[in-house]
Every structure is written in structure tokens, then in C-alpha cells.
Design an enzyme around this catalytic site. Sequence first.
Site, PDB file in Angstrom:
ATOM      1  CE  LYS A 246      -4.288  19.597  13.049  1.00  0.00           C
ATOM      2  NZ  LYS A 246      -4.371  20.767  13.225  1.00  0.00           N
TER       3      LYS A 246
ATOM      4  CD  GLU B 299      -3.278  27.886  18.685  1.00  0.00           C
ATOM      5  OE1 GLU B 299      -3.987  27.182  18.347  1.00  0.00           O
ATOM      6  OE2 GLU B 299      -2.024  27.268  17.812  1.00  0.00           O
TER       7      GLU B 299
ATOM      8  CD  GLU C 169      -2.381  21.267   9.442  1.00  0.00           C
ATOM      9  OE1 GLU C 169      -1.315  21.608  11.399  1.00  0.00           O
ATOM     10  OE2 GLU C 169      -1.466  20.460   9.724  1.00  0.00           O
TER      11      GLU C 169
ATOM     12  CD  GLU D 205       4.916  20.945  11.333  1.00  0.00           C
ATOM     13  OE1 GLU D 205       3.957  21.149  11.997  1.00  0.00           O
ATOM     14  OE2 GLU D 205       4.502  20.633  10.306  1.00  0.00           O
TER      15      GLU D 205
END
Length: 556
Positions: free
Chosen positions: A305, A355, A399, A534
Amino acid sequence: MASAASASSCLARFMDPDSLKYTISSRRHSIHFSPIRNQLCALCMNGCQGGSHFPVGTVETRTFPGVQSHALALDKLNSAISNLKSQPPTSTSGIIRLQVPIEQQIEAIDWLHAQHQLLPHCFFSGRSQTGSVFIDSSNGNGHNSVAHNLVSVAGVGSAVFFRHIHPFSYSDWKSIKRFLSRENPLIRAYGAIRFDAGADISSEWEAFGSFYFIIPQIEFDELKENSMLATTIAWDNALSWTWGNAINDLEATIRQVSSMVVKLRKEAPRTFILSNNHIPSKAYWKFAVNQALQIISGSDSELVKVVLARSSRVITAADIDPITWLACLQVEGENAYQFCLQPPNAPAFIGNTPEQLFHRKWLGIKSEALAGTRARGETMTLDRQIELDLLSSPKDHLEFTIVRESIRKKLEDVCNSVVVQPMKSIRKLPRVQHLYSKLAGRLKSEDDEFEILSSLHPSPAVCGFPTEEARLLIAETEVFDRGMYAGPVGWFGGGESEFAVGIRSALVEKGLGALIYAGTGIVKGSNASLEWEELELKISQFTKLLKLEVPMRQEI
């Protein structure tokens, strides 16, 4: 409605080469922000420039009886500073906080807006109360202490700051911690660390260095049911900042603090977007994503990733006030952190990030895994369908699993035990929803805080996996400086610290628009066009406050 002529005039003014220049350094594009006018506060003592790592000689908090208004609290602090000046401490180094409870709740963002010309300044608001702190409501002797829930903190001026161009190190962490203590929980250093300290610093990020933290001179604490105004003075002869320097600088700052606090309307004035240029362009983004996918699919590559990001430069017909913009972000800030950090002679770094990097209290530590993104549905039924699609998506599951398991392993390296609960769920925000998991552990030592900060950042959620392979690809691919975007943003305290990840963020300066940042994870199965959409979704919380009314120059 603005005419075409006036729009052209505005565009010419904002594109004046004396106020907005372009440079290319190490394949990175940057904006030169001009020095901020009306700067009233300056940085004083840099705690990272030499000096002992032993605690300073005096660390103290003095609490005064509560008052009914901010103006009365300001008067009380002025009086306390005068008394302190007439009876100076004898130690050659120290930090003293004077605090006055206010018997009404005032929002910290409103107070900061009233002081908007005072620099440096900072703001930090947790997703919920940032924790209970005990405030002595009598005379600072430890009696009659009551727990208060701290909601948001705003600060101006700098009692001591910590900045350097070298990467944030254990030595720098110790330099900060020497001014902090468990017994003084509200003496905290607020700041941020670059995403990649090894990358060249572009001009718009120069004032931040590789890391930048401040303990504010004047601080306003918004509590759950009331408020508090405080001032902090720090000195250290070994750092060439004596008591005399510190007290004189504090007096100069507090004289400029406004006693008037007006409720800020959390609605930004609609302003025209004159230009909106993306770095990379949509065409280069497609190329970069497809190149990353080829590397991920290669038999000789360990890369699983990589998170690629975009910088969107928005020029507007009217100034963007970063504090007003931040106040608007608070409206949809449920389950998110809001922050603002602005050194002197620099733009403001603001954000509304969902986050958490970690939260430490004593030996207990918590972290979170967040990955995968979908929009919210317009109806409950549609929202539920989107949620189920996200939960069942193999690409998003991959992910998310990479992020969760990486964080779990890093916690296990420094913790006695780690609990993951839930393993996978949904976190819903006003405009988006993500896959989510919570992790908790117990550190073997409080000194492991530096290790956990160093190991958790950068997480696979903002960099990729394996970390070093992803970081190198980002450095080779991205043609702009991330700066503090996607880096740790938060605060260090004596017995407690909390950091968020600086995503959903922007760099803002009046007269020069904003740089808005967003990134997205690229794994096997990713689609360049969908990932671009996104990015648009993620920056929409900023752009929805602006208005596209005149022909816009946009890089496509």
C-alpha cells in the site's frame, strides 16, 4: 455578483509576482507567503538550543479565586504579574503558570478570534473532552480541588518554544519534557511534526521547521461548564533567557490581549474562487496511481500500500480568515479534532481530523486504525447500503487490515499487552464514513512515549506499507512538500499527551488563499478516477465554504 472586470482586477492583484511566487526545489512546487503584517508577539526562548535535560528549577501552578467575566480575569492576571515581578523567584530556570477560573463558559475559538493579530498562536480541541484536570479554586495549595473537563485550548504568545530543522529526536522530546510535570497538568506544549523530516522544507513551511511546539504565554481554556484564563512565564539562564527577559516579554504580550470576546458566527462569508490548481494535475495523478499499482503488483516488490496525496491551491477574491474557517469546521467536527498552529511570519496550519495517533495517560495508551472512505447517504436506507458496501469491500478490507495490524505490532513492541476492540466497525462523520478499530495497551515505561510516537508515525493510513518502501515512493512521486500535513499534531503534558494525525488540513494566509491537502490509499484494486473523487470528497469540508461564481482557472 462580481463583474468580469472586477474579477480580472482581483485575479491580477492576487497573482502579483511580488506577493505570490513559485519555486521548484528538489522537484517540489512551493508558494512563497509574504511576511504577516501587524505581528505583535515574537518567539522568545527556544528550549531545544542546548541546556540541561534535567527539569527546570521551578515548576509551579498558582490558581486564583474565580471571577465572573473574562475582563475581570484579565485584570486579575495583570495584578498577579505585577506581584510576581516584585517578588521574583530565585532559581535560574523555571516555569510558572497563573490561572484564573471564569464563572461562565466561553468558547476558546471565540477568544482566539478576538486575539487574531497576536502571533504565534495555537488551538487544539479534542473529539470529546480532552480529560479531567484538577483545578484548585482557592489558593493553589491543593485543597478544594475539583475536576473540570477540558474541551478546547487556545493560546497566544510563547513562554517557550521548541523548533529545529533537524528531525524530531529523543533529545528534543527531553527538552520539552523538562518544562512539564505531573503536578502541573495544564502546562502543555502544543505543536506538530513534519510528515517526512528527511524531505526538503519548502518556503511555505519554513517557519515550522521539522517540528514546532509552544507553551503559550496567554492561554484560554474552555471547560465543560465554565472557562479559565491563564498566563505562563518560563526562563532559563542557560538558554540566555533570564527572568527579566521573560517577565518583560510577558507584560508586553498581555497588554495587547483584548478583554472583549464576541460570539463568532460559525459561518464563513461566501467568497469567490478565482483559481483552483491541483498538484498533481488529474492527468499526472492517473499516471502516478497506475505506476504505484504496477509496483504493488510486481513480483519483486514488497509494497502492499502507498498513500498518495494532493495539494490544492485555492485563490479567493476575499481574504480567508483561518480562525473563522476553523470555527466553521467545528460545526461538523463531531468525532474529530480541530487544530490551528501559526508561528510568527507564517501561514496558519488548520485542520479537522478524525484520526487519533495516540492518547497516553500515565502508562495507559490508546490508538486507532482508520481506513477506507465512503460518502454518507442522503437517506438512512442509502447510508446503510453504503456502510454495508464499505464493510464488504475486499479492497477496503485489505487497506484497513494493513493499518490495524501495523499499529497493533508497533504497540506490542512497547506494551505489556494490547487489546483490539472492535476488530472492524464503521465510524460515521458528517460527510464521510470509514472502517475503524480501537487499540489499547499499557506501556512498560512513560519514557516509551517517544518510542511510540516515533514508531506509530507515519502509519500505513497516511504513508503505506511497508513504511520505508512507501515513504521512498512518495518522495519520488509527489512534487509538493507535505510539511505538517499527515504528521503528528497535538500536545505533550507531564502525565498525559495526545496526538492526532494532521489530515483534512490546510495552510492558510490572509490575502493569499489556501493550500488544501488530501490523500488516499492505493492498494491492489484501486482505481485512479475513484481515488480522485475520494480526494474531492475529503476536501469538500473546506471548499463548501467557498463559492464558485466567476470563470475559474483550473489545472486538469
